[in-house]
Design a protein around this motif. Structure first.
Motif, PDB file in Angstrom:
ATOM      1  N   LYS A 252       0.813  -1.220   0.000  1.00  0.00           N
ATOM      2  CA  LYS A 252       0.000   0.000   0.000  1.00  0.00           C
ATOM      3  C   LYS A 252       0.854   1.281   0.000  1.00  0.00           C
ATOM      4  CE  LYS A 252      -4.068  -2.070   2.205  1.00  0.00           C
ATOM      5  NZ  LYS A 252      -3.621  -3.457   2.008  1.00  0.00           N
ATOM      6  N   VAL A 253       1.930   1.241  -0.768  1.00  0.00           N
ATOM      7  CA  VAL A 253       2.762   2.442  -0.927  1.00  0.00           C
ATOM      8  C   VAL A 253       2.852   2.850  -2.398  1.00  0.00           C
ATOM      9  CG1 VAL A 253       4.146   1.980   1.141  1.00  0.00           C
ATOM     10  CG2 VAL A 253       4.916   1.093  -1.077  1.00  0.00           C
ATOM     11  N   ASP A 254       2.095   2.178  -3.252  1.00  0.00           N
ATOM     12  CA  ASP A 254       2.200   2.436  -4.691  1.00  0.00           C
ATOM     13  C   ASP A 254       1.812   3.861  -5.070  1.00  0.00           C
ATOM     14  OD1 ASP A 254      -0.284   1.306  -3.761  1.00  0.00           O
ATOM     15  OD2 ASP A 254      -0.993   1.324  -5.838  1.00  0.00           O
ATOM     16  N   GLU A 255       0.878   4.461  -4.312  1.00  0.00           N
ATOM     17  CA  GLU A 255       0.464   5.827  -4.641  1.00  0.00           C
ATOM     18  C   GLU A 255       1.505   6.862  -4.217  1.00  0.00           C
ATOM     19  OE1 GLU A 255      -3.409   6.585  -3.116  1.00  0.00           O
ATOM     20  OE2 GLU A 255      -4.392   5.087  -4.401  1.00  0.00           O
ATOM     21  N   GLN A 256       2.537   6.420  -3.496  1.00  0.00           N
ATOM     22  CA  GLN A 256       3.614   7.315  -3.082  1.00  0.00           C
ATOM     23  C   GLN A 256       4.854   7.169  -3.966  1.00  0.00           C
ATOM     24  OE1 GLN A 256       4.231   7.570   1.338  1.00  0.00           O
ATOM     25  NE2 GLN A 256       2.771   5.869   1.364  1.00  0.00           N
ATOM     26  N   ILE A 257       4.701   6.453  -5.075  1.00  0.00           N
ATOM     27  CA  ILE A 257       5.847   6.177  -5.947  1.00  0.00           C
ATOM     28  C   ILE A 257       5.565   6.686  -7.354  1.00  0.00           C
ATOM     29  CG2 ILE A 257       7.290   4.366  -6.969  1.00  0.00           C
ATOM     30  CD1 ILE A 257       6.669   2.648  -4.522  1.00  0.00           C
ATOM     31  N   GLU A 258       6.539   7.358  -7.929  1.00  0.00           N
ATOM     32  CA  GLU A 258       6.503   7.780  -9.327  1.00  0.00           C
ATOM     33  C   GLU A 258       7.623   7.062 -10.074  1.00  0.00           C
ATOM     34  OE1 GLU A 258       6.782  11.968  -9.850  1.00  0.00           O
ATOM     35  OE2 GLU A 258       4.928  12.410  -8.748  1.00  0.00           O
ATOM     36  N   TRP A 259       7.266   6.379 -11.156  1.00  0.00           N
ATOM     37  CA  TRP A 259       8.247   5.670 -11.974  1.00  0.00           C
ATOM     38  C   TRP A 259       8.603   6.576 -13.153  1.00  0.00           C
ATOM     39  CZ3 TRP A 259      10.145   0.902 -10.473  1.00  0.00           C
ATOM     40  CH2 TRP A 259       9.464   0.277  -9.424  1.00  0.00           C
ATOM     41  N   LEU A 260       9.817   7.114 -13.137  1.00  0.00           N
ATOM     42  CA  LEU A 260      10.209   8.111 -14.131  1.00  0.00           C
ATOM     43  C   LEU A 260      10.842   7.514 -15.379  1.00  0.00           C
ATOM     44  CD1 LEU A 260      11.839  10.730 -11.721  1.00  0.00           C
ATOM     45  CD2 LEU A 260       9.457  10.605 -12.482  1.00  0.00           C
ATOM     46  N   GLY A 261      11.330   6.287 -15.275  1.00  0.00           N
ATOM     47  CA  GLY A 261      12.056   5.715 -16.405  1.00  0.00           C
ATOM     48  C   GLY A 261      13.461   6.300 -16.495  1.00  0.00           C
ATOM     49  N   TRP A 262      14.112   6.045 -17.617  1.00  0.00           N
ATOM     50  CA  TRP A 262      15.490   6.492 -17.803  1.00  0.00           C
ATOM     51  C   TRP A 262      15.557   8.006 -17.934  1.00  0.00           C
ATOM     52  CZ3 TRP A 262      18.303   8.769 -21.937  1.00  0.00           C
ATOM     53  CH2 TRP A 262      19.711   8.729 -21.766  1.00  0.00           C
ATOM     54  N   ARG A 263      16.588   8.602 -17.354  1.00  0.00           N
ATOM     55  CA  ARG A 263      16.835  10.031 -17.454  1.00  0.00           C
ATOM     56  C   ARG A 263      18.239  10.257 -17.996  1.00  0.00           C
ATOM     57  NH1 ARG A 263      12.158  10.412 -17.304  1.00  0.00           N
ATOM     58  NH2 ARG A 263      10.854  11.727 -15.957  1.00  0.00           N
TER      59      ARG A 263
END
Length: 379
Positions: A252-263
């Motif tokens: 239940k922490v998925d809404e606190q995570i942003e997956w940005l991908g490669w930068r």
């Protein structure tokens, strides 16, 4: 001096992360200091090949580079044309510096150098850690090490990028001669512009891989009494990333995570600068260039004890060091969130600390000094 570097992949193969950049920066720094620097490498670029002419010497930012066409992909990189060239030229160099291990390319190259009587340095870059011996094809590594690895390494000199790596390698090969010098990292001359985040923001910027400890970080997040935002910048195996996303949902922490991908290079420094805290909960890191990069833009760091730069972080008070344990990691995140004074101090003084300890000019001089010591030693 005339120096040859041998590495499985070289710029612009940035898909391999920090090692590609740090090896290139070392080579460029040596060349700029007036030394003749050559690189033998492969066309490796992950699952693809670099768009270069194989076998032809190319000037890459002052360094003479030959990209040899490999017959197999990662992790073996079998490249007979490179070995043939090395057998013909090994004795032409004052020093040969190889990077990586558990790679057929480097294993055979090191043996060729021994047969030719060339002074050789091996920088295993974390490949001789207990973690590596216990993961993946651990049985095959142990057999290879006992049959040819140990004897080949013992005939070379060790280059460790941290004291932790040096100690671990000398446990494996007692009495192994060598030196400790950190990676040389190209750092941008950009202004530090702090950002006020409504939610305490963490940045993870690295390859998304099981050894990076994201599972432990997610569990730690589930134990926090306050909301945070974790931004993950990096790529990895898609199936593994999906497993991580499912785990974050289960906790239940998925809404606190942003997956940005490669930068890319510019974007990654911007992402680090915008965060309140950089976090690297790795199971094993021989150095961790990204720790230096984060502090360069004034962002405090949180690393586990298994990260090679953990002692530096402690000694210079540039962040927090955690055990590889979710509860302890959660505690350190809480400390960071509550210690705005320390975060601001690191924001203000982090870059100066990095410049004082990782100056390229000073480090290049130290590398040359070590090369000269080895070159003058009795075979």
């Amino acid at each position: 001096m005339k120096i040859l570097h041998i590495v499985p992949a070289y710029k612009p193969a940035y898909i391999y992360g920090g090692p590609t950049e740090s090896v290139a920066r070392l080579c460029e720094g040596l060349a700029a200091d007036g030394h003749e620097v050559d690189v033998y490498t492969t066309t490796a670029n992950g699952k693809t090949e670099l768009d270069v002419v194989p076998g032809k010497e190319i000037n890459v930012d002052g360094v003479n580079v030959i990209y040899f066409k490999r017959l197999t992909g990662d992790p073996t990189n079998i490249t007979p044309s490179l070995w043939v060239k090395l057998a013909k030229t090994a004795k032409d160099y004052d020093m040969i510096h190889m990077h990586a291990w558990w790679n057929t390319l480097v294993l055979i190259s090191a043996h060729i150098c021994f047969l030719k009587g060339a002074k050789t340095i091996i920088a295993p870059r974390g490949m001789l850690s207990k973690y590596i011996f216990g993961s993946g094809s651990s049985k095959a590594k142990t057999i290879t090490h006992n049959l040819i690895g140990r004897s080949t390494l013992a005939k070379c000199y060790l280059h460790a990028t941290s004291e932790a790596e040096y100690d671990e390698c000398r446990e494996l090969i007692p009495g192994w001669k060598g030196f400790v010098l950190p990676n040389i990292i190209a750092l941008p001359d950009i202004a530090i512009v702090p950002q006020q985040n409504e939610v305490f923001t963490l940045i993870f910027l690295s390859r998304v891989h099981p050894k990076k400890g994201l599972e432990v970080l997610f569990e730690a997040m589930s134990k926090l009494s306050f909301k945070i935002l974790l931004r993950i910048a990096g790529t990895g195996d898609e199936e593994y990333i999906e497993q991580l996303k499912q785990l974050s949902a289960d906790l239940k922490v998925d809404e606190q995570i942003e997956w940005l991908g490669w930068r890319n290079r510019d974007e990654k420094f911007s992402e680090m600068m915008k965060a309140d805290l950089f976090v690297l909960p790795s199971l094993n890191e021989n150095f961790a260039n990204v720790v230096i990069e984060s502090l360069h833009v004034g962002t405090a760091v949180l690393v586990t004890e298994q990260v090679g730069l953990a002692n530096f972080v402690k000694a210079k008070n540039t962040g927090w060091v955690s055990k590889l344990d979710a509860a302890d990691l959660a505690g350190k995140i809480t400390e960071a969130q509550q210690d705005r004074s320390k975060l601001n101090n690191i924001r203000e003084h982090g870059r100066n600390i990095i410049e004082d300890n990782f100056s390229e000019k000073v480090l290049i001089g130290q590398y040359i000094s070590e090369y000269q010591k080895i070159n003058a030693s009795v075979a």
